[in-house]
Scaffold this motif. Sequence first.
Motif, short mmCIF file in Angstrom:
data_model
loop_
_atom_site.label_atom_id
_atom_site.label_comp_id
_atom_site.label_asym_id
_atom_site.label_seq_id
_atom_site.Cartn_x
_atom_site.Cartn_y
_atom_site.Cartn_z
N ALA A 97 50.07 28.05 19.53
CA ALA A 97 50.38 26.91 20.16
C ALA A 97 51.11 25.73 19.69
N GLN A 98 50.78 25.47 18.43
CA GLN A 98 50.68 24.17 17.71
C GLN A 98 50.85 22.91 18.50
N GLY A 99 49.20 23.36 19.04
CA GLY A 99 48.94 21.72 19.33
C GLY A 99 48.87 21.89 21.14
N ARG A 100 49.97 22.31 21.96
CA ARG A 100 50.19 22.85 23.49
C ARG A 100 48.91 23.76 24.11
N PHE A 101 47.66 23.78 23.63
CA PHE A 101 47.06 24.49 23.97
C PHE A 101 45.46 23.32 24.53
N TYR A 102 45.04 23.43 25.61
CA TYR A 102 43.92 22.90 26.59
C TYR A 102 42.95 24.22 26.11
N TRP A 103 41.56 23.70 26.47
CA TRP A 103 40.53 24.77 26.36
C TRP A 103 39.33 24.77 27.83
N GLY A 104 39.47 24.65 29.18
CA GLY A 104 38.95 24.36 29.81
C GLY A 104 38.03 25.56 29.65
N VAL A 105 36.93 24.61 30.71
CA VAL A 105 35.29 25.89 30.72
C VAL A 105 34.27 25.76 30.86
N GLY A 106 33.33 26.93 31.99
CA GLY A 106 32.65 26.71 32.27
C GLY A 106 31.41 27.43 32.06
N VAL A 107 30.27 27.09 32.80
CA VAL A 107 29.27 27.99 32.30
C VAL A 107 28.27 28.68 32.98
N ARG A 108 29.19 29.29 33.95
CA ARG A 108 28.18 30.24 34.75
C ARG A 108 29.61 31.28 35.41
N SER A 109 29.96 32.07 35.99
CA SER A 109 30.73 32.79 36.73
C SER A 109 29.80 33.01 38.38
N ILE A 110 30.58 34.22 38.79
CA ILE A 110 30.41 34.59 39.86
C ILE A 110 28.65 36.32 40.17
N PRO A 111 28.47 36.50 40.79
CA PRO A 111 27.05 37.34 41.02
C PRO A 111 27.70 38.39 40.04
N SER A 112 28.93 39.21 41.16
CA SER A 112 29.19 40.35 40.23
C SER A 112 29.39 40.30 38.90
N ASP A 113 30.74 38.63 38.20
CA ASP A 113 30.98 39.10 36.67
C ASP A 113 29.27 38.85 36.37
N LEU A 114 28.41 38.54 36.04
CA LEU A 114 27.24 38.26 35.63
C LEU A 114 26.75 39.61 35.55
N ALA A 115 26.66 40.67 36.55
CA ALA A 115 25.76 41.71 36.68
C ALA A 115 26.65 42.94 35.86
N LEU A 116 27.79 42.40 35.67
CA LEU A 116 28.65 43.69 35.15
C LEU A 116 28.29 43.18 34.05
N TYR A 117 27.80 41.76 33.08
CA TYR A 117 27.46 41.93 32.08
C TYR A 117 26.05 42.18 31.90
N GLY A 118 25.66 42.03 33.01
CA GLY A 118 23.34 42.41 32.60
C GLY A 118 22.85 41.52 32.74
N LEU A 119 23.82 40.29 33.32
CA LEU A 119 22.77 39.15 33.48
C LEU A 119 22.45 38.40 34.35
N ASP A 120 21.38 38.16 34.76
CA ASP A 120 20.26 37.84 36.24
C ASP A 120 20.92 36.36 37.28
N TYR A 121 22.31 36.87 37.72
CA TYR A 121 23.06 35.79 38.82
C TYR A 121 21.69 35.59 39.41
N THR A 122 20.61 36.31 39.67
CA THR A 122 19.33 35.32 40.62
C THR A 122 19.37 33.77 39.71
N GLN A 123 18.86 33.62 39.04
CA GLN A 123 18.37 33.02 37.77
C GLN A 123 19.81 32.23 37.06
N MET A 124 20.54 30.85 38.01
CA MET A 124 22.08 30.24 37.50
C MET A 124 21.47 29.44 36.69
N ASN A 125 20.39 28.51 37.00
CA ASN A 125 19.41 27.96 35.99
C ASN A 125 19.79 28.06 34.70
N GLY A 126 19.27 29.53 34.45
CA GLY A 126 19.35 30.09 32.95
C GLY A 126 20.85 30.90 32.70
#
Length: 363
Positions: A97-126
């Motif tokens: 992008a030669q500088g025409r780029f921003y990086w947006g970040v998030g530290v969680r996701s919806i439960p079904s996404d987390l479950a697909l990756y084997g993450l415990d969606y009932t423990q959002m703090n983790g």
Amino acid sequence: MELGLFMMPQHPPTRTLYESWERDLALLQLADQLGYHEAWIGEHITETWENAPVPELLIAQAIKMTRQIILGTGVTLLPLHHPVDVAHRIAMLDHMAQGRFYWGVGVRSIPSDLALYGLDYTQMNGVREQGRECLDVVLGIWAAEDGTFDYDGRYYQVHAPQMHRHLGRRLWIQPYQHPHPPIGVASTSPESDTIRLAGERGWWPLSSSILQAPMLKAQWAKLEAAAAGVGRQGDRREWRIARDIYVAETPQRAREEAREVLGKPWEQHQFNNRQAGGILKYHKRDPAMPDDAVTVDYMLDHGWIVGDPRECAHRLNRLYEEVGGFGYVLTTTHDPDHHSLEQTSLRLLMDEVAPRLKSVGVP
């Protein structure tokens, strides 16, 4: 206020994936031509209505189809990814992008996404802790100018290899922008801890379209307190607030067309989605309202910004005053069957609403 897009992106599942993404690219080209400042493209894995599992691919294609609009992830769902992959993928995209780029970040996701990756969606703090650790690793990799990097955390152990440096093999990736692309932090609730993170690190807050003015004010107060705690000061000019906006030539026409553009997705997807996620309450002006009172008519009157250019400008300026000012409004994009409706609204928003909008520091 500067104008940008927040592209979830949202498409009815009946539309083919190819056509959905072609429509997204067409909107990005139009926004670039109209002078929109930026566009953030969302990431969802299991969400059939918001079907962009790899937004970086859309961004990579859009870079070559646009000239000035800045493109960003909206957002990278950090717990779903290994930080070594993220560091290389985002840095490469920044160079493309030669500088025409921003990086947006998030530290969680919806439960079904987390479950697909084997993450415990009932423990959002983790989950959030893993997302923050992923972010620390990515930033550490980018800061490793000599190719030396070691990290031993709870979720990730990353050690840059040293055995074949004489063959030109080492950790070498760094972004085009130094020390990294500007970082925006997603925030979808009044109690969001990521707002505190934005304040502490001096990153940009990206506030969700579901939040009403009092909730947004509470978010900014939290950001300012976090910033003050580390000797920083929040900058309202970098605050981005998303809103569902639909503009037409007349108020009556706007309301009629918004029933298709905004109303259909609400009834077929968003209402159930937000009710299940426990965030429908953020739309309610009165917490005692029953869920079934949050109808399309209610959203037309109290949630979305719908009207002719004068009315939409008035409501955006009123929001600006209620929260104390902000720098960017991000209009969420939609995908009605008649795609020209969305395109016309974007034109009117830029050409006839934008000149009427207030700016931070300008009376």
